[in-house]
Motif scaffolding. Sequence first.
Motif, PDB file in Angstrom:
ATOM      1  N   GLN A 110       0.833  -1.197   0.000  1.00 31.72           N
ATOM      2  CA  GLN A 110       0.000   0.000   0.000  1.00 31.72           C
ATOM      3  C   GLN A 110       0.874   1.256   0.000  1.00 31.72           C
ATOM      4  O   GLN A 110       2.060   1.225   0.341  1.00 31.72           O
ATOM      5  CB  GLN A 110      -0.917  -0.007   1.220  1.00 31.72           C
ATOM      6  N   TYR A 111       0.248   2.367  -0.369  1.00 30.23           N
ATOM      7  CA  TYR A 111       0.951   3.636  -0.363  1.00 30.23           C
ATOM      8  C   TYR A 111       1.321   4.039   1.066  1.00 30.23           C
ATOM      9  O   TYR A 111       0.701   3.616   2.044  1.00 30.23           O
ATOM     10  CB  TYR A 111       0.071   4.740  -0.958  1.00 30.23           C
ATOM     11  N   LYS A 112       2.328   4.904   1.186  1.00 29.24           N
ATOM     12  CA  LYS A 112       2.686   5.497   2.463  1.00 29.24           C
ATOM     13  C   LYS A 112       1.540   6.359   2.984  1.00 29.24           C
ATOM     14  O   LYS A 112       0.610   6.712   2.244  1.00 29.24           O
ATOM     15  CB  LYS A 112       3.931   6.373   2.304  1.00 29.24           C
ATOM     16  N   ASP A 113       1.632   6.730   4.242  1.00 32.22           N
ATOM     17  CA  ASP A 113       0.598   7.591   4.836  1.00 32.22           C
ATOM     18  C   ASP A 113       0.545   8.960   4.160  1.00 32.22           C
ATOM     19  O   ASP A 113      -0.514   9.580   4.083  1.00 32.22           O
ATOM     20  CB  ASP A 113       0.856   7.766   6.332  1.00 32.22           C
ATOM     21  N   SER A 114       1.698   9.461   3.689  1.00 33.16           N
ATOM     22  CA  SER A 114       1.727  10.740   2.977  1.00 33.16           C
ATOM     23  C   SER A 114       2.821  10.683   1.923  1.00 33.16           C
ATOM     24  O   SER A 114       3.808   9.953   2.066  1.00 33.16           O
ATOM     25  CB  SER A 114       1.967  11.908   3.933  1.00 33.16           C
ATOM     26  N   LEU A 115       2.629  11.468   0.856  1.00 32.36           N
ATOM     27  CA  LEU A 115       3.602  11.513  -0.235  1.00 32.36           C
ATOM     28  C   LEU A 115       3.921  12.966  -0.566  1.00 32.36           C
ATOM     29  O   LEU A 115       3.029  13.825  -0.557  1.00 32.36           O
ATOM     30  CB  LEU A 115       3.046  10.832  -1.490  1.00 32.36           C
ATOM     31  N   GLU A 116       5.176  13.240  -0.865  1.00 29.66           N
ATOM     32  CA  GLU A 116       5.528  14.577  -1.322  1.00 29.66           C
ATOM     33  C   GLU A 116       4.952  14.792  -2.717  1.00 29.66           C
ATOM     34  O   GLU A 116       4.933  13.891  -3.549  1.00 29.66           O
ATOM     35  CB  GLU A 116       7.046  14.765  -1.358  1.00 29.66           C
ATOM     36  N   VAL A 117       4.479  16.007  -2.965  1.00 23.88           N
ATOM     37  CA  VAL A 117       3.923  16.353  -4.268  1.00 23.88           C
ATOM     38  C   VAL A 117       5.088  16.601  -5.223  1.00 23.88           C
ATOM     39  O   VAL A 117       5.882  17.525  -5.026  1.00 23.88           O
ATOM     40  CB  VAL A 117       3.028  17.609  -4.169  1.00 23.88           C
ATOM     41  N   THR A 118       5.189  15.771  -6.250  1.00 23.66           N
ATOM     42  CA  THR A 118       6.350  15.799  -7.146  1.00 23.66           C
ATOM     43  C   THR A 118       6.602  17.172  -7.740  1.00 23.66           C
ATOM     44  O   THR A 118       7.751  17.623  -7.819  1.00 23.66           O
ATOM     45  CB  THR A 118       6.154  14.776  -8.281  1.00 23.66           C
ATOM     46  N   PHE A 119       5.547  17.864  -8.163  1.00 22.20           N
ATOM     47  CA  PHE A 119       5.711  19.149  -8.834  1.00 22.20           C
ATOM     48  C   PHE A 119       5.436  20.343  -7.918  1.00 22.20           C
ATOM     49  O   PHE A 119       5.159  21.442  -8.387  1.00 22.20           O
ATOM     50  CB  PHE A 119       4.815  19.210 -10.069  1.00 22.20           C
ATOM     51  N   PHE A 120       5.546  20.080  -6.602  1.00 20.76           N
ATOM     52  CA  PHE A 120       5.431  21.170  -5.632  1.00 20.76           C
ATOM     53  C   PHE A 120       6.256  20.784  -4.410  1.00 20.76           C
ATOM     54  O   PHE A 120       5.724  20.482  -3.346  1.00 20.76           O
ATOM     55  CB  PHE A 120       3.967  21.388  -5.252  1.00 20.76           C
ATOM     56  N   PRO A 121       7.583  20.754  -4.553  1.00 21.49           N
ATOM     57  CA  PRO A 121       8.467  20.280  -3.484  1.00 21.49           C
ATOM     58  C   PRO A 121       8.193  20.973  -2.153  1.00 21.49           C
ATOM     59  O   PRO A 121       7.943  22.177  -2.091  1.00 21.49           O
ATOM     60  CB  PRO A 121       9.866  20.641  -4.006  1.00 21.49           C
TER      61      PRO A 121
END
Length: 334
Positions: A110-121
Amino acid sequence: MFPPLYYLVPVLGGYAVTSYYLLKNPHILHKRKRLPFHCRHISHRGGAGERIENTLEAFDNAVVNHTDLLELDCHMTKDGQVVVSHDGNLLRQTGHDVNICDLTYQELPQYKDSLEVTFFPGHKSSGSDHRIPLLEEVFQRHPDKPINVEVKVDNGELVKKISELVKKYQRTERTIWACTTDTVMRKCRKENPDMPVMFTPRRGAILLLLYYTGLLPFVPLPESVVETYMPSLINRTYFPNNSLMRNRFLVYLQDKLMMRKNLFQHLEARGIQVYLWVLNQDSDYQRAYDCGATGIMTDYPSKLRTFLQRYDEEQRARGAGPHEAAAGEQQDRC
């Protein structure tokens, strides 16, 4: 004046005038493409800034926020299931260094609890849905919503399965073939030639060459959609892996060459829609529309919805004044 110039100058002048006239009036040579959708609001990976990317929850959130087009990415599992995921390797998304193609669908983490937005570091998204969905689930859940399907790997079986799903759910005219290589695009078009297609990067470069040589108005274009980055994002929110692309002079040059309102208007007149990615700030939204882009691909569906509501109100108010002044103001911004 040398004798050859007596002939060359009027020929080149006639060519330039004809090219410019046809650029402004493409209907003379080309039948306008008639896509059943016109997309202004496009949700990148379903809206990767508001929900975990490429999940059913993200797509649901985008639809609630009146998105016109869902953008997603596809891979195939070891047991032949077409899944929606940007990465083939799941380390970034799940923390597990495994490849989708090496696992069955049931084995996918499953995905992580949160992900960094690729195009908004520096910005992260989260949500309650952490499951990698099947493409079929997205088709079932949003049967009437146009979807941009990017094929992430050169796999003929994956292309075939996507095409079969598109036909099964009778959404050929509402599903765009997208990929970054001509090799994969040829396979896509051969498998289902009735689906609209986007320009690959190489074809996009040819498009610019045709525009600047004046040949564009004379050349037929099989593609229906241009999907490209807005160069002014580079080194701000978009950081290409290729260091050459991050060179400031080349960024400036790209911006001057690509962000041409006359080009976008010509494509729009031929029924070819122009989508700019991935824009996440109001100032970038504004510039994209002022430059004549058809639509904006964003990680923040609700933010773009709010902007469009305000933008439309401003356009209606501006329409009360002279049209020429409004057009001039937009050209200055671009």
